[in-house]
Enzyme design. Structure first.
Site, PDB file in Angstrom:
ATOM      1  N   ASP A  69       0.817  -1.213   0.000  1.00  0.00           N
ATOM      2  CA  ASP A  69       0.000   0.000   0.000  1.00  0.00           C
ATOM      3  C   ASP A  69       0.848   1.260   0.000  1.00  0.00           C
ATOM      4  O   ASP A  69       2.016   1.258   0.395  1.00  0.00           O
ATOM      5  CB  ASP A  69      -0.963   0.012   1.185  1.00  0.00           C
ATOM      6  CG  ASP A  69      -0.250  -0.019   2.532  1.00  0.00           C
ATOM      7  OD1 ASP A  69       0.754  -0.744   2.666  1.00  0.00           O
ATOM      8  OD2 ASP A  69      -0.699   0.685   3.462  1.00  0.00           O
ATOM      9  N   GLU A 110      -0.055  -1.477   5.621  1.00  0.00           N
ATOM     10  CA  GLU A 110       1.048  -1.163   6.532  1.00  0.00           C
ATOM     11  C   GLU A 110       1.013   0.299   6.948  1.00  0.00           C
ATOM     12  O   GLU A 110       1.321   0.638   8.092  1.00  0.00           O
ATOM     13  CB  GLU A 110       2.388  -1.502   5.872  1.00  0.00           C
ATOM     14  CG  GLU A 110       3.602  -1.428   6.785  1.00  0.00           C
ATOM     15  CD  GLU A 110       4.178  -0.021   6.950  1.00  0.00           C
ATOM     16  OE1 GLU A 110       4.944   0.193   7.915  1.00  0.00           O
ATOM     17  OE2 GLU A 110       3.857   0.866   6.121  1.00  0.00           O
TER      18      GLU A 110
END
Length: 327
Positions: free
Chosen positions: A78, A140
């Protein structure tokens, strides 16, 4: 060498994918196919279902010819906002940056590709290697949400390398703080702002007054504090929430540290050890009994539209991963 041009083209490809936290589908599909083509057994878990996302963590395993404990490499899929519609610009000096209106996504595309190409260098060399494990995580950037719900019983590695640290390749963080996230809801009393404001209790004013008394930034040598967002008025109420991940410090004598320093010595890199004020997926590894380091992967000005990386860092990062595999 062909791989050096290929890593640049793959970087451009991954940058072009929108991969905001919990919406990493395109990146995950690309990685799943790439890992399969490299000979890995690959699986995707249901991590995204915990958060209303469309993607799970990607876990891949490649058996080796040598005995010994395997190593696991990790990077996250991400990116932070503004991260939609990203475009990469390659300068003549080897600097790669965004068009200026989004982040670049080197955090953590650089880490992803350095892992893939490090493995590929080993495979192309034909040299025998130990079992290799890879974990590509979701969410994350929102406090290691993907790695927090991963099933670590699948992991056989005893040492981990997480590629998610700013700075030139050849530096690693062996300690990081706990991550504590708190959402506070301030309740006031509604009233008409024009006719009877004195009968109301202004929740936004109260919140602003409280925030103004807090110390932001570095509170002490080991602690930073930040208020990230404030919502008020017609925004949906937020239930207080807290997420805590344990702090860690990887011992100097651990194999992850000694192997890192040995690999850097072979390649002529600095091998510097440091600490970080940012959490990463390595917090989750530490919580699950796997010692590791967070490696610099050549990203700079992360989480800003000034983010950039360099071609040289991508090359060096891949070479470092390849050397770590062969130790």
């Amino acid at each position: 060498m062909a791989w050096k041009q290929n890593i640049i083209e793959d970087f451009k490809q991954l940058v072009s994918f929108d991969s905001i936290s919990f919406h990493e589908r395109k990146t995950a599909d690309w990685l799943f196919a790439r890992l399969k083509s490299m000979g890995f057994s690959v699986e995707e878990d249901q991590a995204g279902s915990h958060y209303g996302g469309d993607t799970g963590n990607i876990f891949a395993v490649l058996d080796g010819e040598l005995d010994g404990d395997p190593v696991i490499f990790c990077a996250h899929m991400d990116v932070v906002e503004p991260g939609s519609g990203k475009k990469s610009v390659l300068e003549k000096d080897g600097t790669i940056h965004s068009a200026g209106d989004t982040v670049l996504g080197a955090d953590d595309i650089s880490g992803i590709l350095e892992i893939l190409y490090g493995v590929q260098l080993v495979l192309d060399s034909g040299k025998p290697h130990k079992k290799i494990e890879i974990l590509f995580t979701i969410g994350e950037e929102l406090y290691v949400k993907g790695s927090d719900v991963f099933d670590y019983s699948k992991v056989t590695a005893k040492q981990a390398y997480v590629l998610d640290l700013s700075g030139a390749v050849g530096t690693a963080a062996r300690r990081a703080p706990s991550i504590i996230s708190v959402r506070a809801e301030i309740k006031g009393k509604a009233a008409h702002a024009g006719f009877e404001p004195e009968n109301g209790i202004h929740a936004i004013f109260a919140a602003a007054n409280a925030v103004s008394r807090l110390c932001m930034g570095h509170v002490d040598e080991e602690t930073t504090f930040n208020i990230g967002t404030i919502q008020g008025g017609t925004a949906t109420n937020i239930v207080p929430d807290c997420c805590v991940l344990t702090a860690y410090e990887t011992p100097l004598e651990s194999k992850s540290v000694t192997d890192f320093q040995k690999a850097c010595e072979i390649l002529g890199f600095s091998g510097e050890l440091t600490g970080t004020f940012g959490g990463s997926d390595n917090n989750s590894f530490a919580k699950n009994g796997i010692e590791g380091l967070v490696l610099s992967n050549g990203m700079y000005n992360a989480h800003s539209t000034r983010e950039y990386t360099t071609v040289d860092d991508l090359y060096k990062g891949a070479e470092l991963i390849g050397q770590l595999i062969l130790l």
